[in-house]
Structures are given as structure tokens and as C-alpha cells.
Write a protein that holds these residues in place. Structure first.
Motif, PDB file in Angstrom:
ATOM      1  N   GLY A 166       0.791  -1.228   0.000  1.00 39.71           N
ATOM      2  CA  GLY A 166       0.000   0.000   0.000  1.00 39.71           C
ATOM      3  C   GLY A 166       0.817   1.269   0.000  1.00 39.71           C
ATOM      4  O   GLY A 166       0.597   2.160   0.839  1.00 39.71           O
ATOM      5  N   TRP A 167       1.743   1.376  -0.949  1.00 46.11           N
ATOM      6  CA  TRP A 167       2.572   2.573  -1.012  1.00 46.11           C
ATOM      7  C   TRP A 167       1.778   3.799  -1.461  1.00 46.11           C
ATOM      8  O   TRP A 167       2.267   4.926  -1.343  1.00 46.11           O
ATOM      9  CB  TRP A 167       3.752   2.336  -1.965  1.00 46.11           C
ATOM     10  CG  TRP A 167       4.757   1.387  -1.382  1.00 46.11           C
ATOM     11  CD1 TRP A 167       4.836   0.975  -0.086  1.00 46.11           C
ATOM     12  CD2 TRP A 167       5.827   0.749  -2.073  1.00 46.11           C
ATOM     13  NE1 TRP A 167       5.883   0.108   0.082  1.00 46.11           N
ATOM     14  CE2 TRP A 167       6.520  -0.050  -1.123  1.00 46.11           C
ATOM     15  CE3 TRP A 167       6.277   0.748  -3.378  1.00 46.11           C
ATOM     16  CZ2 TRP A 167       7.621  -0.822  -1.459  1.00 46.11           C
ATOM     17  CZ3 TRP A 167       7.376  -0.015  -3.719  1.00 46.11           C
ATOM     18  CH2 TRP A 167       8.048  -0.796  -2.768  1.00 46.11           C
ATOM     19  N   ASP A 168       0.573   3.589  -1.994  1.00 43.64           N
ATOM     20  CA  ASP A 168      -0.240   4.737  -2.406  1.00 43.64           C
ATOM     21  C   ASP A 168      -0.622   5.610  -1.213  1.00 43.64           C
ATOM     22  O   ASP A 168      -0.922   6.799  -1.376  1.00 43.64           O
ATOM     23  CB  ASP A 168      -1.502   4.258  -3.123  1.00 43.64           C
ATOM     24  CG  ASP A 168      -1.174   3.564  -4.433  1.00 43.64           C
ATOM     25  OD1 ASP A 168      -0.105   3.871  -4.998  1.00 43.64           O
ATOM     26  OD2 ASP A 168      -1.988   2.738  -4.898  1.00 43.64           O
ATOM     27  N   ARG A 169      -0.605   5.030  -0.009  1.00 46.81           N
ATOM     28  CA  ARG A 169      -0.951   5.818   1.184  1.00 46.81           C
ATOM     29  C   ARG A 169       0.197   6.710   1.632  1.00 46.81           C
ATOM     30  O   ARG A 169       0.004   7.578   2.484  1.00 46.81           O
ATOM     31  CB  ARG A 169      -1.347   4.874   2.323  1.00 46.81           C
ATOM     32  CG  ARG A 169      -2.623   4.064   2.043  1.00 46.81           C
ATOM     33  CD  ARG A 169      -2.889   3.069   3.155  1.00 46.81           C
ATOM     34  NE  ARG A 169      -1.828   2.070   3.242  1.00 46.81           N
ATOM     35  CZ  ARG A 169      -1.784   1.105   4.163  1.00 46.81           C
ATOM     36  NH1 ARG A 169      -2.743   1.059   5.114  1.00 46.81           N
ATOM     37  NH2 ARG A 169      -0.806   0.234   4.173  1.00 46.81           N
ATOM     38  N   TYR A 170       1.363   6.498   1.067  1.00 45.73           N
ATOM     39  CA  TYR A 170       2.534   7.299   1.414  1.00 45.73           C
ATOM     40  C   TYR A 170       3.091   7.914   0.122  1.00 45.73           C
ATOM     41  O   TYR A 170       4.036   7.359  -0.485  1.00 45.73           O
ATOM     42  CB  TYR A 170       3.596   6.446   2.097  1.00 45.73           C
ATOM     43  CG  TYR A 170       3.054   5.627   3.255  1.00 45.73           C
ATOM     44  CD1 TYR A 170       2.847   6.206   4.507  1.00 45.73           C
ATOM     45  CD2 TYR A 170       2.721   4.282   3.076  1.00 45.73           C
ATOM     46  CE1 TYR A 170       2.345   5.454   5.559  1.00 45.73           C
ATOM     47  CE2 TYR A 170       2.216   3.535   4.116  1.00 45.73           C
ATOM     48  CZ  TYR A 170       2.025   4.123   5.352  1.00 45.73           C
ATOM     49  OH  TYR A 170       1.518   3.368   6.389  1.00 45.73           O
ATOM     50  N   PRO A 171       2.521   9.004  -0.341  1.00 43.73           N
ATOM     51  CA  PRO A 171       2.911   9.559  -1.653  1.00 43.73           C
ATOM     52  C   PRO A 171       4.372   9.977  -1.726  1.00 43.73           C
ATOM     53  O   PRO A 171       5.003   9.832  -2.788  1.00 43.73           O
ATOM     54  CB  PRO A 171       1.969  10.755  -1.819  1.00 43.73           C
ATOM     55  CG  PRO A 171       1.512  11.099  -0.444  1.00 43.73           C
ATOM     56  CD  PRO A 171       1.492   9.807   0.319  1.00 43.73           C
ATOM     57  N   VAL A 172       4.909  10.497  -0.640  1.00 39.38           N
ATOM     58  CA  VAL A 172       6.316  10.930  -0.670  1.00 39.38           C
ATOM     59  C   VAL A 172       7.244   9.742  -0.849  1.00 39.38           C
ATOM     60  O   VAL A 172       8.153   9.747  -1.687  1.00 39.38           O
ATOM     61  CB  VAL A 172       6.657  11.714   0.618  1.00 39.38           C
ATOM     62  CG1 VAL A 172       8.133  12.110   0.599  1.00 39.38           C
ATOM     63  CG2 VAL A 172       5.778  12.946   0.743  1.00 39.38           C
ATOM     64  N   ILE A 173       7.014   8.699  -0.048  1.00 35.43           N
ATOM     65  CA  ILE A 173       7.850   7.499  -0.164  1.00 35.43           C
ATOM     66  C   ILE A 173       7.681   6.854  -1.544  1.00 35.43           C
ATOM     67  O   ILE A 173       8.662   6.414  -2.154  1.00 35.43           O
ATOM     68  CB  ILE A 173       7.487   6.499   0.954  1.00 35.43           C
ATOM     69  CG1 ILE A 173       7.776   7.114   2.332  1.00 35.43           C
ATOM     70  CG2 ILE A 173       8.261   5.194   0.778  1.00 35.43           C
ATOM     71  CD1 ILE A 173       7.390   6.226   3.489  1.00 35.43           C
ATOM     72  N   ARG A 174       6.457   6.820  -2.014  1.00 36.27           N
ATOM     73  CA  ARG A 174       6.214   6.217  -3.331  1.00 36.27           C
ATOM     74  C   ARG A 174       6.917   7.007  -4.437  1.00 36.27           C
ATOM     75  O   ARG A 174       7.470   6.422  -5.370  1.00 36.27           O
ATOM     76  CB  ARG A 174       4.714   6.154  -3.611  1.00 36.27           C
ATOM     77  CG  ARG A 174       4.358   5.387  -4.881  1.00 36.27           C
ATOM     78  CD  ARG A 174       2.859   5.307  -5.071  1.00 36.27           C
ATOM     79  NE  ARG A 174       2.518   4.439  -6.183  1.00 36.27           N
ATOM     80  CZ  ARG A 174       2.532   4.824  -7.463  1.00 36.27           C
ATOM     81  NH1 ARG A 174       2.854   6.093  -7.762  1.00 36.27           N
ATOM     82  NH2 ARG A 174       2.225   3.983  -8.420  1.00 36.27           N
ATOM     83  N   VAL A 176       9.661   8.783  -4.141  1.00 36.55           N
ATOM     84  CA  VAL A 176      11.098   8.513  -4.043  1.00 36.55           C
ATOM     85  C   VAL A 176      11.434   7.151  -4.648  1.00 36.55           C
ATOM     86  O   VAL A 176      12.424   6.993  -5.376  1.00 36.55           O
ATOM     87  CB  VAL A 176      11.547   8.593  -2.571  1.00 36.55           C
ATOM     88  CG1 VAL A 176      12.994   8.120  -2.425  1.00 36.55           C
ATOM     89  CG2 VAL A 176      11.397  10.007  -2.040  1.00 36.55           C
ATOM     90  N   LEU A 177      10.591   6.147  -4.362  1.00 39.60           N
ATOM     91  CA  LEU A 177      10.835   4.816  -4.914  1.00 39.60           C
ATOM     92  C   LEU A 177      10.659   4.801  -6.431  1.00 39.60           C
ATOM     93  O   LEU A 177      11.388   4.089  -7.143  1.00 39.60           O
ATOM     94  CB  LEU A 177       9.886   3.813  -4.261  1.00 39.60           C
ATOM     95  CG  LEU A 177      10.135   3.548  -2.767  1.00 39.60           C
ATOM     96  CD1 LEU A 177       9.070   2.618  -2.210  1.00 39.60           C
ATOM     97  CD2 LEU A 177      11.531   2.950  -2.551  1.00 39.60           C
ATOM     98  N   CYS A 183      15.783   5.500 -12.242  1.00 44.20           N
ATOM     99  CA  CYS A 183      17.233   5.602 -12.386  1.00 44.20           C
ATOM    100  C   CYS A 183      17.865   4.231 -12.602  1.00 44.20           C
ATOM    101  O   CYS A 183      18.745   4.057 -13.465  1.00 44.20           O
ATOM    102  CB  CYS A 183      17.838   6.272 -11.149  1.00 44.20           C
ATOM    103  SG  CYS A 183      17.369   8.004 -10.932  1.00 44.20           S
ATOM    104  N   VAL A 184      17.414   3.242 -11.829  1.00 45.61           N
ATOM    105  CA  VAL A 184      17.950   1.883 -11.991  1.00 45.61           C
ATOM    106  C   VAL A 184      17.621   1.333 -13.372  1.00 45.61           C
ATOM    107  O   VAL A 184      18.476   0.720 -14.041  1.00 45.61           O
ATOM    108  CB  VAL A 184      17.396   0.961 -10.882  1.00 45.61           C
ATOM    109  CG1 VAL A 184      17.823  -0.486 -11.123  1.00 45.61           C
ATOM    110  CG2 VAL A 184      17.869   1.428  -9.513  1.00 45.61           C
ATOM    111  N   ALA A 185      16.389   1.556 -13.838  1.00 41.43           N
ATOM    112  CA  ALA A 185      15.998   1.085 -15.169  1.00 41.43           C
ATOM    113  C   ALA A 185      16.805   1.776 -16.260  1.00 41.43           C
ATOM    114  O   ALA A 185      17.215   1.142 -17.246  1.00 41.43           O
ATOM    115  CB  ALA A 185      14.502   1.314 -15.382  1.00 41.43           C
ATOM    116  N   ALA A 186      17.058   3.079 -16.093  1.00 41.71           N
ATOM    117  CA  ALA A 186      17.850   3.806 -17.080  1.00 41.71           C
ATOM    118  C   ALA A 186      19.276   3.273 -17.140  1.00 41.71           C
ATOM    119  O   ALA A 186      19.855   3.122 -18.223  1.00 41.71           O
ATOM    120  CB  ALA A 186      17.850   5.295 -16.757  1.00 41.71           C
ATOM    121  N   VAL A 187      19.860   2.978 -15.990  1.00 40.77           N
ATOM    122  CA  VAL A 187      21.218   2.427 -15.960  1.00 40.77           C
ATOM    123  C   VAL A 187      21.262   1.063 -16.650  1.00 40.77           C
ATOM    124  O   VAL A 187      22.180   0.759 -17.426  1.00 40.77           O
ATOM    125  CB  VAL A 187      21.711   2.326 -14.503  1.00 40.77           C
ATOM    126  CG1 VAL A 187      23.026   1.549 -14.429  1.00 40.77           C
ATOM    127  CG2 VAL A 187      21.879   3.713 -13.903  1.00 40.77           C
TER     128      VAL A 187
END
Length: 228
Positions: A166-174, A176-177, A183-187
Motif C-alpha cells: 500500500g505505497w499509495d498511502r505514502y505519496p512521498v515514499i512512493r 522517491v521509490l 534511475c535503476v531502469a535507465a542504468v
């Protein structure tokens, strides 16, 4: 008695008649009309040359300019979602057809007319060709294939974890993730040359598309049915 000009006259190139053909959907007649009207000009220019070599050079230079002008077109400007939702035209009878269905465009105007119309008609065929070229490119570049699969697996894992915890309940953390996953996908994509595989597939498929669309003669979109 003074007669008004006939907009449907076939004797001379008439902008009104060309507009009527374009609006009525008879683009194959307009294609043939532009090809036949350009033939006398080519003949006259050849006869006025002093030598055959000069005439061949002018003809070759004109054809090269026509080919180069094809890559300045924007055949996607008139595409709509309806062009991709219809049935795929037949590969043998409509898309490839026979040898007589191809001719060198007489000029830039005819090449532009053919390219714009054929891209709309065969949009689904061109998408299929791009997928085929992409698959062949990834087969030749296994690291790019691994990178593409890894990137897709990364986003699927992120989606699964987001739904589970339920990361939708934490918009800031979501947020950042999400940025971290991007970034990881771009690398991954850059290090494993996935962008090069996409560029090669796009370049080859676009070249094939623009050449086929410009050299393919326009035919009636729907063949008329004969009444019994």
C-alpha cells in the motif's frame, strides 16, 4: 455561348479537379494523373539536352533528390487511432502485391501523396514489421534482450510491492521509490545497449516504411462490388 470551366476535365492538370479527387477518395486517379503529367516534362527535358550523358546525369540527380526528400516527410501527421483499430490489410494482395504495383515517384508531390496515404492504409502492417525487426535485433543482441526483460521485471516487481504494502498511502515514499526505479531502469537500459537495439529497429523499419509507401502505387481503398 460561353461555357464555364469544367472542374472534372482530364485534359490538363486542374487544381480544382485534383482537390475534388482528393476529397472524394479517388487518390489512385490523382496518383496516375500526376505520374502521366510528369512524363512529357521528362521527355522534353531529355530531348533538349546536348548529350546523352548530360541527360542521364540530370535524371540521376533528380531521382537522388526525390529519394532524399522522402526522409523530410512526416507521414505520421495524419495518423489517427482509427488507422490502428481496423483489420490488417492482406500481406500478399494489398501490402506487397505484384511487381506492377510499384513505380518510382515522378516527383516530391507524388512521393508525398503516396507516403501519406499508404502509411494510413498499412499502419498495422508497418507496426508488425517494426516488431519483427525489433525481435531480430534483440536476437542478435542478447544483452539488450536481457536488459529489456530486466527493466520490465523491475517495474513489475515495483507494481507488485506497491499493491502489497500500500505505497499509495505514502505519496512521498512512493515518489522517491519511483524515481529510484527509474534511475535503476535507465542504468540497465544504457549499460546493456537497449537504446541501440531500439534505434536500429526504428531506423530499419522507418526506412522500409517510407520507401515502400513512396514506391507503392495508390490503389482503390475499397474495390467496387459488381451488381448481379
Amino acid at each position: 455561348m460561353v461555357f464555364s470551366s469544367n472542374p472534372l476535365s482530364l485534359s490538363v492538370p486542374d487544381p480544382t479537379f485534383d482537390t475534388w479527387l482528393r476529397d472524394s477518395g479517388y487518390l489512385e486517379i490523382l496518383d496516375h494523373h500526376s505520374s502521366s503529367s510528369a512524363a512529357p516534362a521528362a521527355t522534353s527535358s531529355t530531348t533538349t539536352t546536348t548529350t546523352t550523358v548530360t541527360g542521364l546525369f540530370i535524371s540521376f540527380f533528380s531521382n537522388v533528390l526525390t529519394l532524399l526528400s522522402l526522409f523530410t516527410l512526416n507521414p505520421f501527421s495524419k495518423l489517427t487511432t482509427d488507422d490502428f483499430s481496423g483489420p490488417t490489410p492482406s500481406w500478399t494482395r494489398s501490402f506487397f502485391a505484384d511487381y506492377g504495383s510499384y513505380s518510382f515517384p515522378s516527383g516530391f508531390d507524388q512521393a508525398r501523396l503516396r507516403a501519406n496515404e499508404n502509411v494510413k492504409r498499412y499502419a498495422r502492417n508497418y507496426v508488425s514489421l517494426f516488431i519483427i525487426f525489433l525481435v531480430c535485433t534483440l536476437y542478435q543482441m542478447p544483452l539488450a534482450l536481457i536488459g529489456l526483460i530486466s527493466s520490465l521485471a523491475l517495474w513489475e516487481t515495483f507494481k507488485f510491492c506497491s499493491d502489497k504494502w500500500g505505497w499509495d498511502r505514502y505519496p512521498v515514499i512512493r515518489q522517491v521509490l519511483v524515481r529510484t526505479a527509474q534511475c535503476v531502469a535507465a542504468v540497465i537500459l544504457v549499460c546493456l545497449n537497449v537504446q541501440m537495439a531500439l534505434f536500429c529497429a526504428l531506423g530499419v523499419s522507418y526506412t522500409v516504411m517510407i520507401m515502400h509507401a513512396a514506391f507503392r502505387k495508390l490503389t482503390p481503398a475499397k474495390q467496387p462490388t459488381r451488381g448481379r
